[in-house]
Scaffold this motif. Structure first.
Motif, mmCIF file in Angstrom:
data_model
loop_
_atom_site.group_PDB
_atom_site.id
_atom_site.type_symbol
_atom_site.label_atom_id
_atom_site.label_comp_id
_atom_site.label_asym_id
_atom_site.label_seq_id
_atom_site.Cartn_x
_atom_site.Cartn_y
_atom_site.Cartn_z
ATOM 1 N N ASP A 264 -51.504 87.969 -13.342
ATOM 2 C CA ASP A 264 -50.944 89.147 -14.461
ATOM 3 C C ASP A 264 -49.663 89.670 -13.888
ATOM 4 O O ASP A 264 -49.849 90.757 -13.213
ATOM 5 C CB ASP A 264 -52.026 90.005 -14.749
ATOM 6 C CG ASP A 264 -51.600 90.930 -16.057
ATOM 7 O OD1 ASP A 264 -50.469 90.716 -16.471
ATOM 8 O OD2 ASP A 264 -52.463 91.645 -16.650
ATOM 9 N N ASP A 266 -47.035 90.873 -15.352
ATOM 10 C CA ASP A 266 -46.642 92.311 -15.947
ATOM 11 C C ASP A 266 -47.483 93.308 -15.571
ATOM 12 O O ASP A 266 -46.823 94.465 -15.366
ATOM 13 C CB ASP A 266 -46.566 91.968 -17.643
ATOM 14 C CG ASP A 266 -45.669 91.029 -18.065
ATOM 15 O OD1 ASP A 266 -44.796 90.970 -17.606
ATOM 16 O OD2 ASP A 266 -46.118 90.292 -19.193
ATOM 17 N N ALA A 267 -48.751 93.275 -15.627
ATOM 18 C CA ALA A 267 -49.544 94.339 -15.180
ATOM 19 C C ALA A 267 -49.022 94.751 -13.631
ATOM 20 O O ALA A 267 -49.211 95.908 -13.320
ATOM 21 C CB ALA A 267 -50.964 93.884 -15.183
ATOM 22 N N GLU A 270 -45.874 96.699 -13.530
ATOM 23 C CA GLU A 270 -45.745 97.994 -13.999
ATOM 24 C C GLU A 270 -46.260 98.926 -12.824
ATOM 25 O O GLU A 270 -45.789 99.990 -12.789
ATOM 26 C CB GLU A 270 -46.874 97.925 -15.450
ATOM 27 C CG GLU A 270 -46.872 99.240 -15.984
ATOM 28 C CD GLU A 270 -47.593 99.037 -17.138
ATOM 29 O OE1 GLU A 270 -47.841 100.401 -17.915
ATOM 30 O OE2 GLU A 270 -47.996 98.238 -17.626
ATOM 31 N N ASP A 271 -47.403 98.337 -12.106
ATOM 32 C CA ASP A 271 -47.852 99.432 -11.170
ATOM 33 C C ASP A 271 -47.107 99.313 -10.120
ATOM 34 O O ASP A 271 -46.966 100.309 -9.458
ATOM 35 C CB ASP A 271 -49.350 98.449 -10.928
ATOM 36 C CG ASP A 271 -50.459 98.923 -11.763
ATOM 37 O OD1 ASP A 271 -50.424 99.614 -12.735
ATOM 38 O OD2 ASP A 271 -51.414 98.156 -11.835
#
Length: 448
Positions: A264, A266-267, A270-271
């Motif tokens: 993932d 994107d996740a 983002e983090d």
């Protein structure tokens, strides 16, 4: 939510380093003291102390009003003068030394506290003044509150003398350099204590890497290593930043890369972005490279025709000597493992060769016509050579810098006496038998 927390941390960092942080906190404290004193005055504290402390309790209304008005006027003038003096000092430091030393001067906590005391006393006085004729007092007027305003004013005058001494000492280049040197030294030792000292694994050469684009344009100043290592552990990947901290990254262009089965992206991104901070301040206690940069720029500024202060440049070179020796203990590969001893993170680091070049290059160029500076730089390289006996891989960049220095000296140093002194130091350096190559001697043509 994590990004909001990260931005909040950035705002807190900006506020804490701002010149108005302590003045604001102290002013609020004095406002609270003023409100508390007014409350006690409504309970008749001055009236109860009038007989026991008659010399401390002011009972004449016109006298109290005159005292408070004089205090407010005087403190306001003191504030204007002090802030004007701070601005002049910052302007002089920027013009004579380097604009990059300004954040360090602004973040001086002692001067901020003095300015906060002035503002707090003024606010306290104004609050007492607007309540001087209140009809809710048992006593005729808040005599104890007025007396405390007088005490705060005397304290301001005492700290004004300290402020003059402090600001006069802060503008001296020797004190500025020493402060930067100590901050850089502390940061270097902190980095050394965290350095794992391990060789670079093969994955950085043979791994299958995926590039990650930056979501922001700015100076990459700080990363939360613990949070990022835990993030990489969660996704079972290895992350590498492609540029050192402090460098400018462009939005939409690669600034990091990741190896591993990232399911993932994107996740993960983002983090990751939520644990990265961008801001403009260049403080030595944030990144030791800023300390090297500020000392170097101060030396270059001192060698400029407008300043013409070789003594400051020599002092800067001496500080750089010690910092370079300490820097030898830090590996060029900053890699970090998680709690299970699995490789998770690599931060790109300015290697020792580039650091020497970035610092000594400008000083060599601007000071090559001054034999004193040339001799001091050679002495720096000689000390680094002795220190590098236990770290031989540092000898190659030291030799390169010595050759470049002697190449410039061959062209710019014309006096036979100066060339002889340089050759004596070169001979002493060659006699150590530490460098991998023998340094060339300057040709000396004796006059008839």
């Amino acid at each position: 939510m994590k990004r909001i927390i990260s931005r909040l941390k950035l705002v807190i960092q900006f506020i804490f380093t701002s010149i108005g942080f302590y003045p604001t906190i102290i002013s609020l404290l004095f406002f609270g003291i003023a409100v508390l004193m007014i409350y006690f005055e409504t309970r008749g504290i001055s009236n109860s102390l009038k007989d026991e402390l008659p010399f401390f309790i002011i009972t004449h209304g016109e006298t109290a009003t005159m005292i408070l008005s004089s205090i407010a006027t005087g403190i306001f003038s003191l504030i204007v003068f002090s802030f004007t003096m701070v601005m002049l000092v910052l302007n002089q430091a920027s013009a004579n030394f380097s604009p990059r030393v300004i954040p360090g001067l602004i973040s001086s906590k002692s001067n901020q506290k003095v300015l906060g005391l002035y503002l707090g006393t003024l606010i306290y006085t104004l609050v007492v003044m607007v309540n001087i004729r209140s009809e809710s007092y048992d006593a005729d007027l808040p005599g104890l509150a007025v007396f405390m305003a007088m005490c705060f004013t005397i304290l301001c005058l005492a700290f004004f003398v300290y402020f003059i001494h402090s600001i006069s000492a802060a503008i001296q280049i020797g004190n500025i350099l020493e402060s930067i040197y100590k901050l850089t030294l502390d940061k270097l030792r902190e980095e050394i204590s965290k350095d794992e000292g391990k060789a670079l694994p093969a994955i950085f050469e043979t791994g299958d890497w995926r590039e990650l684009n930056s979501d922001f344009s700015g100076y990459l100043q700080k990363v939360d290593k613990k949070a990022i290592i835990e993030l990489c552990r969660k996704h079972d990947v290895v992350l590498e930043f492609m540029q050192p901290l402090g460098h400018f990254v462009i939005k939409g262009l690669p600034f990091a890369k990741v190896a591993g089965a990232l399911k993932d992206k994107d996740a993960f991104c983002e983090d990751l972005y939520s644990n990265i901070s961008y801001y403009q301040e260049e403080l030595a206690d944030m990144n030791y490279l800023y300390g090297f940069k500020q000392i170097t720029e101060s030396a270059v500024k001192a060698l400029s025709p407008s300043v013409n202060d070789p003594g400051t440049a020599i002092k800067a070179i001496d500080y750089l000597t010690d910092l370079f020796i300490i820097r030898m203990q830090l590996t060029d590969e900053k890699i970090f493992h998680d709690k299970d001893n699995v490789l998770r993170l690599r931060l790109d680091e300015v290697n020792y060769r580039d650091l020497l070049s970035h610092c000594l290059g400008p000083i060599r160029v601007y000071g090559r016509e001054d034999p004193v500076i040339v001799l001091r730089l050679l002495n720096l390289l000689k000390n680094l050579s002795y220190a590098a006996k236990s770290n031989p891989k540092r000898l190659a960049p030291i030799t390169t810098e010595a050759k470049q220095l002697l190449s410039d000296a061959e062209e710019t140093t014309k006096n036979p006496g100066d060339r002889t002194k340089i050759n004596q130091l070169v001979k002493a350096l060659n006699d150590t038998s530490v460098l991998p190559q023998t340094l060339p001697m300057l040709s000396v043509k004796l006059g008839t």
